[in-house]
Design an enzyme around this catalytic site. Structure first.
Site, PDB file in Angstrom:
ATOM      1  N   ARG A   1      14.243  95.230  35.559  1.00 29.37           N
ATOM      2  CA  ARG A   1      13.609  96.368  36.232  1.00 29.37           C
ATOM      3  C   ARG A   1      14.551  97.564  36.312  1.00 29.37           C
ATOM      4  O   ARG A   1      14.211  98.591  36.900  1.00 29.37           O
ATOM      5  CB  ARG A   1      13.140  95.937  37.631  1.00 29.37           C
ATOM      6  CG  ARG A   1      12.083  94.840  37.580  1.00 29.37           C
ATOM      7  CD  ARG A   1      11.777  94.256  38.949  1.00 29.37           C
ATOM      8  NE  ARG A   1      10.908  93.076  38.810  1.00 29.37           N
ATOM      9  CZ  ARG A   1      10.748  92.164  39.759  1.00 29.37           C
ATOM     10  NH1 ARG A   1      11.379  92.275  40.916  1.00 29.37           N
ATOM     11  NH2 ARG A   1       9.959  91.131  39.549  1.00 29.37           N
TER      12      ARG A   1
ATOM     13  N   ASP B   1      14.373  84.534  35.299  1.00 25.45           N
ATOM     14  CA  ASP B   1      13.232  84.188  36.152  1.00 25.45           C
ATOM     15  C   ASP B   1      12.058  85.060  35.693  1.00 25.45           C
ATOM     16  O   ASP B   1      12.138  85.725  34.641  1.00 25.45           O
ATOM     17  CB  ASP B   1      13.571  84.363  37.649  1.00 25.45           C
ATOM     18  CG  ASP B   1      13.672  85.823  38.065  1.00 25.45           C
ATOM     19  OD1 ASP B   1      13.681  86.715  37.189  1.00 25.45           O
ATOM     20  OD2 ASP B   1      13.741  86.074  39.281  1.00 25.45           O
TER      21      ASP B   1
ATOM     22  N   CYS C   1      17.298  88.724  35.638  1.00 24.32           N
ATOM     23  CA  CYS C   1      16.238  88.679  36.650  1.00 24.32           C
ATOM     24  C   CYS C   1      15.766  90.120  36.867  1.00 24.32           C
ATOM     25  O   CYS C   1      16.030  90.976  36.020  1.00 24.32           O
ATOM     26  CB  CYS C   1      16.699  87.980  37.931  1.00 24.32           C
ATOM     27  SG  CYS C   1      18.033  88.790  38.834  1.00 24.32           S
TER      28      CYS C   1
ATOM     29  N   ARG D   1      45.504  87.785  36.848  1.00 23.90           N
ATOM     30  CA  ARG D   1      44.506  88.156  37.860  1.00 23.90           C
ATOM     31  C   ARG D   1      43.309  87.205  37.830  1.00 23.90           C
ATOM     32  O   ARG D   1      42.774  86.842  38.879  1.00 23.90           O
ATOM     33  CB  ARG D   1      44.059  89.609  37.650  1.00 23.90           C
ATOM     34  CG  ARG D   1      45.192  90.576  37.942  1.00 23.90           C
ATOM     35  CD  ARG D   1      44.894  91.978  37.496  1.00 23.90           C
ATOM     36  NE  ARG D   1      46.037  92.833  37.797  1.00 23.90           N
ATOM     37  CZ  ARG D   1      46.248  94.017  37.257  1.00 23.90           C
ATOM     38  NH1 ARG D   1      45.382  94.508  36.375  1.00 23.90           N
ATOM     39  NH2 ARG D   1      47.299  94.720  37.578  1.00 23.90           N
TER      40      ARG D   1
ATOM     41  N   THR E   1      16.673  92.455  39.069  1.00 26.51           N
ATOM     42  CA  THR E   1      17.804  93.373  39.260  1.00 26.51           C
ATOM     43  C   THR E   1      19.069  92.915  38.545  1.00 26.51           C
ATOM     44  O   THR E   1      20.006  93.708  38.389  1.00 26.51           O
ATOM     45  CB  THR E   1      18.160  93.456  40.756  1.00 26.51           C
ATOM     46  OG1 THR E   1      18.476  92.125  41.209  1.00 26.51           O
ATOM     47  CG2 THR E   1      17.017  94.027  41.577  1.00 26.51           C
TER      48      THR E   1
ATOM     49  N   HIS F   1      39.022  92.647  30.727  1.00 27.13           N
ATOM     50  CA  HIS F   1      39.864  92.511  31.924  1.00 27.13           C
ATOM     51  C   HIS F   1      39.525  91.298  32.796  1.00 27.13           C
ATOM     52  O   HIS F   1      40.419  90.756  33.438  1.00 27.13           O
ATOM     53  CB  HIS F   1      39.757  93.777  32.784  1.00 27.13           C
ATOM     54  CG  HIS F   1      40.462  94.947  32.176  1.00 27.13           C
ATOM     55  ND1 HIS F   1      40.654  96.138  32.847  1.00 27.13           N
ATOM     56  CD2 HIS F   1      41.035  95.113  30.937  1.00 27.13           C
ATOM     57  CE1 HIS F   1      41.307  96.991  32.054  1.00 27.13           C
ATOM     58  NE2 HIS F   1      41.536  96.396  30.890  1.00 27.13           N
TER      59      HIS F   1
ATOM     60  N   HIS G   1      46.160  90.524  32.805  1.00 30.14           N
ATOM     61  CA  HIS G   1      44.775  90.287  33.250  1.00 30.14           C
ATOM     62  C   HIS G   1      44.524  88.787  33.445  1.00 30.14           C
ATOM     63  O   HIS G   1      43.745  88.386  34.299  1.00 30.14           O
ATOM     64  CB  HIS G   1      43.778  90.864  32.248  1.00 30.14           C
ATOM     65  CG  HIS G   1      43.896  92.344  32.110  1.00 30.14           C
ATOM     66  ND1 HIS G   1      43.563  93.219  33.131  1.00 30.14           N
ATOM     67  CD2 HIS G   1      44.342  93.118  31.082  1.00 30.14           C
ATOM     68  CE1 HIS G   1      43.797  94.451  32.730  1.00 30.14           C
ATOM     69  NE2 HIS G   1      44.273  94.421  31.501  1.00 30.14           N
TER      70      HIS G   1
HETATM   71  C1  RB5 Z   1      11.886  88.517  41.732  1.00 32.93           C
HETATM   72  O1  RB5 Z   1      10.894  89.278  42.313  1.00 32.93           O
HETATM   73  C2  RB5 Z   1      13.245  89.133  42.021  1.00 32.93           C
HETATM   74  O2  RB5 Z   1      13.560  88.950  43.364  1.00 32.93           O
HETATM   75  C3  RB5 Z   1      14.314  88.501  41.141  1.00 32.93           C
HETATM   76  O3  RB5 Z   1      13.956  88.637  39.809  1.00 32.93           O
HETATM   77  C4  RB5 Z   1      15.693  89.093  41.244  1.00 32.93           C
HETATM   78  O4  RB5 Z   1      15.678  90.470  41.081  1.00 32.93           O
HETATM   79  C5  RB5 Z   1      16.489  88.658  42.387  1.00 32.93           C
HETATM   80  O5  RB5 Z   1      17.632  89.085  42.584  1.00 32.93           O
END
Ligand code: RB5
Length: 148
Positions: free
Chosen positions: A108, A7, A64, A135, A66, A97, A132
């Site tokens: 970020r 994204d 994305c 599982r 995070t 695994h 594994h």
């Molecule tokens: C976008 O601002 C952010 O929310 C997205 O990239 C992501 O981190 C969502 O989990």
């Protein structure tokens, strides 16, 4: 063939990863986003996830802000085992695994140098199989029962 997607929060890192794949002669299909404009991460996560499950691509890489949103979304598609990794140890062991078929990362959170090492580790590590595999089969059982 590797499917990649992001994204807006992961656009710059996806471009770095795309260049890294290109430089290393690794074939990829880019599912977008193709611009840094705001967009919805579940949409691209689903596209890459479905391509992996359909066998159109062998593995996926989703990025994305995070790495969490794309991971949650991709894991809703039956047969996907998406793993958020911020280090090479996790990338190695989620292949060995968990037989993870999608790597997710956060732009970020993880710098591009480390991210490319994580990609290499993920793509170059095989599944250990053996117990594994039992599982991983139990994970598939959860999916089946959940959706019955
Ligand atoms: C976008 O601002 C952010 O929310 C997205 O990239 C992501 O981190 C969502 O989990």
């Amino acid at each position: 063939m590797i499917g990649i997607g992001c994204d807006h929060g992961g656009f710059e890192l996806k471009e770095q990863v795309r260049k890294h794949l290109e430089e290393n002669g690794i074939a990829y299909k880019d599912f977008g986003s193709f611009t840094p404009e705001r967009c919805d991460y579940p949409v691209v996560a689903e596209a890459v996830a479905r391509a992996v499950v359909a066998g159109e691509v062998e593995k996926g890489i989703l990025i994305c802000g995070t790495g969490i949103g794309v991971s949650i979304a991709a894991n809703k598609v039956m047969g996907v085992r998406a793993a958020l990794c911020g280090d090479c140890y996790s990338a190695e062991y989620t292949r060995r695994h968990n037989d993870a078929n999608i790597l997710t990362m956060g732009e970020r959170v993880t710098g591009s140098g480390l991210a490319c090492k994580i990609v290499d580790t993920f793509l170059n590590t095989g599944f250990d199989g053996s117990y594994h595999a039992d599982r991983v089969a139990l994970i598939a059982d959860i999916e089946r029962r959940e959706r019955a």
